[in-house]
Design an enzyme around this catalytic site. Sequence first.
Site, mmCIF file in Angstrom:
data_model
loop_
_atom_site.group_PDB
_atom_site.id
_atom_site.type_symbol
_atom_site.label_atom_id
_atom_site.label_comp_id
_atom_site.label_asym_id
_atom_site.label_seq_id
_atom_site.Cartn_x
_atom_site.Cartn_y
_atom_site.Cartn_z
ATOM 1 N N ASP A 138 -10.437 -17.128 4.476
ATOM 2 C CA ASP A 138 -9.920 -16.841 5.820
ATOM 3 C C ASP A 138 -11.037 -16.699 6.866
ATOM 4 O O ASP A 138 -12.168 -16.295 6.538
ATOM 5 C CB ASP A 138 -9.089 -15.557 5.794
ATOM 6 C CG ASP A 138 -7.731 -15.776 5.139
ATOM 7 O OD1 ASP A 138 -7.332 -16.935 4.976
ATOM 8 O OD2 ASP A 138 -7.068 -14.773 4.775
ATOM 9 N N GLU B 169 -13.548 -10.351 6.365
ATOM 10 C CA GLU B 169 -13.149 -10.216 4.969
ATOM 11 C C GLU B 169 -13.183 -11.566 4.267
ATOM 12 O O GLU B 169 -13.625 -11.673 3.125
ATOM 13 C CB GLU B 169 -11.754 -9.601 4.877
ATOM 14 C CG GLU B 169 -11.370 -9.206 3.466
ATOM 15 C CD GLU B 169 -10.121 -8.348 3.420
ATOM 16 O OE1 GLU B 169 -9.777 -7.897 2.315
ATOM 17 O OE2 GLU B 169 -9.492 -8.138 4.472
ATOM 18 N N TYR C 47 -3.899 -18.323 12.447
ATOM 19 C CA TYR C 47 -4.292 -17.154 11.661
ATOM 20 C C TYR C 47 -3.842 -15.867 12.342
ATOM 21 O O TYR C 47 -3.986 -15.712 13.555
ATOM 22 C CB TYR C 47 -5.807 -17.141 11.463
ATOM 23 C CG TYR C 47 -6.262 -16.142 10.443
ATOM 24 C CD1 TYR C 47 -5.752 -16.162 9.145
ATOM 25 C CD2 TYR C 47 -7.204 -15.165 10.768
ATOM 26 C CE1 TYR C 47 -6.169 -15.238 8.204
ATOM 27 C CE2 TYR C 47 -7.635 -14.248 9.828
ATOM 28 C CZ TYR C 47 -7.110 -14.287 8.554
ATOM 29 O OH TYR C 47 -7.521 -13.368 7.612
ATOM 30 N N ARG D 156 -4.669 -12.568 11.782
ATOM 31 C CA ARG D 156 -5.529 -11.384 11.946
ATOM 32 C C ARG D 156 -6.552 -11.716 13.022
ATOM 33 O O ARG D 156 -7.585 -12.313 12.750
ATOM 34 C CB ARG D 156 -6.202 -11.012 10.628
ATOM 35 C CG ARG D 156 -5.205 -10.544 9.563
ATOM 36 C CD ARG D 156 -5.899 -10.051 8.299
ATOM 37 N NE ARG D 156 -4.917 -9.683 7.295
ATOM 38 C CZ ARG D 156 -4.445 -10.502 6.360
ATOM 39 N NH1 ARG D 156 -4.901 -11.752 6.302
ATOM 40 N NH2 ARG D 156 -3.548 -10.101 5.486
#
Length: 704
Positions: free
Chosen positions: A78, A82, A296, A298
């Site tokens: 991603d 993270e 995406y 986030r």
Amino acid sequence: MVIVESPAKAKTVGRFLGKGYTVKASVGHVRDLLRSELSVDIENNFQPKYRVPNEKRAVVKEIKALAKTAEEVYLATDPDREGEAIAWHLLEAAEIDPKIAKRVVFHEITQPAIEEAFSHPRGIDMNLVNAQQGRRILDRLVGYSLSPLLWEKVRSRLSAGRVQSVALRLVVEREREIESFVPQEYWTIQAEFLPEGLQQSFIARLVRINEQEVQLSNEAETQAVVARLEQARYSIARIKRGERRRRPAAPFITSTLQQEASRRLGFTPRRTMMIAQQLYEGLDVGEGGATGLITYMRTDSTNVSELAQREARDYIRQAFGEAFLPPSPPHYRTRAVAAQEAHEAIRPTSVFRVPEKVKPYLTTDQFRLYQLIWQRFVASQMEAAVLDTLAVEVEGKHEDQVYLFRASGSSVRFPGFLVLYEEARDEDQRGGEEEENVRIPAGIQEGQPQRLVRVLPEQHFTQPPPRYTEASLVQALEEYGIGRPSTYAPILSTIQERGYVVRENKRLIPTETGRLVNDLLVQHFPDIVDIGFTARMEEDLDEIASGQRAWTDVIRTFYDSFAPQVKKAQAEIPVSKIDLEPIGRDCPQCGHPLVIRYGRFGKFISCSNFPACRYTEPWLEKLGVACPEDGGDLVIRKTRRGRVFYGCANYPQCQFISWKRPLPTPCPACGGLLVEANKREAQCLRCNETFLLEKVGEKAAESA
């Protein structure tokens, strides 16, 4: 070889890449700190000790074997910190040769985005990795220092976290504000006026008496004003017409998506993110295979690509007409100082994939969330709404007194984005809407006499601040700069799963355990639960991500002040373990006394002869209200998913339940059971009549 996190994402990416590529899923993290120990070498500059968990060894083994035979290995995790950290851990754990490893980043899983990403690979960004690593180690140092302290001093199963503790503090302090709040009486006066020569009346509110703001604190004072108002003569003193432009809201970022999904759809942040993940990773919507439906999810950036803006403008032109297009594509300011997650807002990967078109292929929840994201994005690219505003001031005169009433209203001249979408708000954000949008009759003129139809005095009481909802708590965390897009949902889940906060009627209420943990942390670790301190830690992590600071320096600065606090607390906090409290009954299995214990989800009843006897039963919190069916005590219960409801303590003999909280005051009309219908009203389950809650409260006080 291409490595992604999830099997669903692997399937979608594999479809676009075609033959010649092997796509494998790591299924999230493949390496982490050991659970059984601190796993951070404090003496060796906080070096972490990582381990591949048992359940991931087979995955890592397979990736390692495939990587040895691959010409190139693309780490396609991603596009956030993270994801960058997962890519690095994969490289290390699977011993992938750095010479053949490449990092690719894409914000949507579509053919053009995949092709663009794979044509511009890069290396792993260790600044982003170290920012994530720094956060993980900070949280481990806090959790593994404070939790054992709570076990020793208070009771087992308690735990404390760095960011979650600040969220808990917000909820606890809000609850104490509510408890200490003393309502103050005040009165308002409205009047109905009929313009001379017209048939339609209107309502206006008294705002000034002799140029002084109206402040009425009791009935006697109010009635004296009413008596004088009834003798006054009235006319229109001023009419002000204007125009107001209302701009659409920005496209979603993580926090606003969670807030809007909570208000409009009733989704928890965790549920919202789970469904958004499915929409992002790809679903088969009749286009020959799975494709990503949204970008995406986030992100804290409101940026939109030029390509997406052009596509949105083409759609708006076709669907609504040229008038609904602004002269140039709108741009929205990103709230975060350093938006470091995905670099685009959450939007549909194609606006021409309209919700109704894909509805047959989606679950109900997937459709509802996709529709929300689609509508918000398209509306954000549309022209502003234009409202005609009208403010009327009515002046009344009696002897030496001058009274000023005001009414204001608006009408939509051009709907703009409102034809498609309007932002939702919490109940406590809607006050005053009705009185601010009065229907004012056409033909009204300055100087026109007004006949007073009636005076409408009304008693009110000041209200305490509202309890947090999950939406408003996410909003508060974002405004204070606490946490990041990937952390909001886990924060809210954690404080509820630990039994520190319960969700009741969509509101967050601290438990006895939550208050206890919060008070200990506030007293002995003020920095950990300080809002400003926690926000500054987020800024420090941002500086690591941008390469301005070394992660070890940030950890050292924090730990040098934190470690002495832990040592001091160890010596000063008294042991206050709660003794086992007998409930006055014996265990039906072995005859020993039953006692109250505390577990992960709060109080429960068990045998004092534990562990020899493992009998347990739930602790039932009584409401002080009798069951309308058999007269038993009504108690608070929870479903398996944690939703609160109210039932009879004599279950299963009596199966009465209510999803709305019962009230101790009987119905004024028929004596039946009243329940909270909403924030302002109570409803009788027998006669179905509704009453204002404040009136019900007054009646209860009179009875007492």
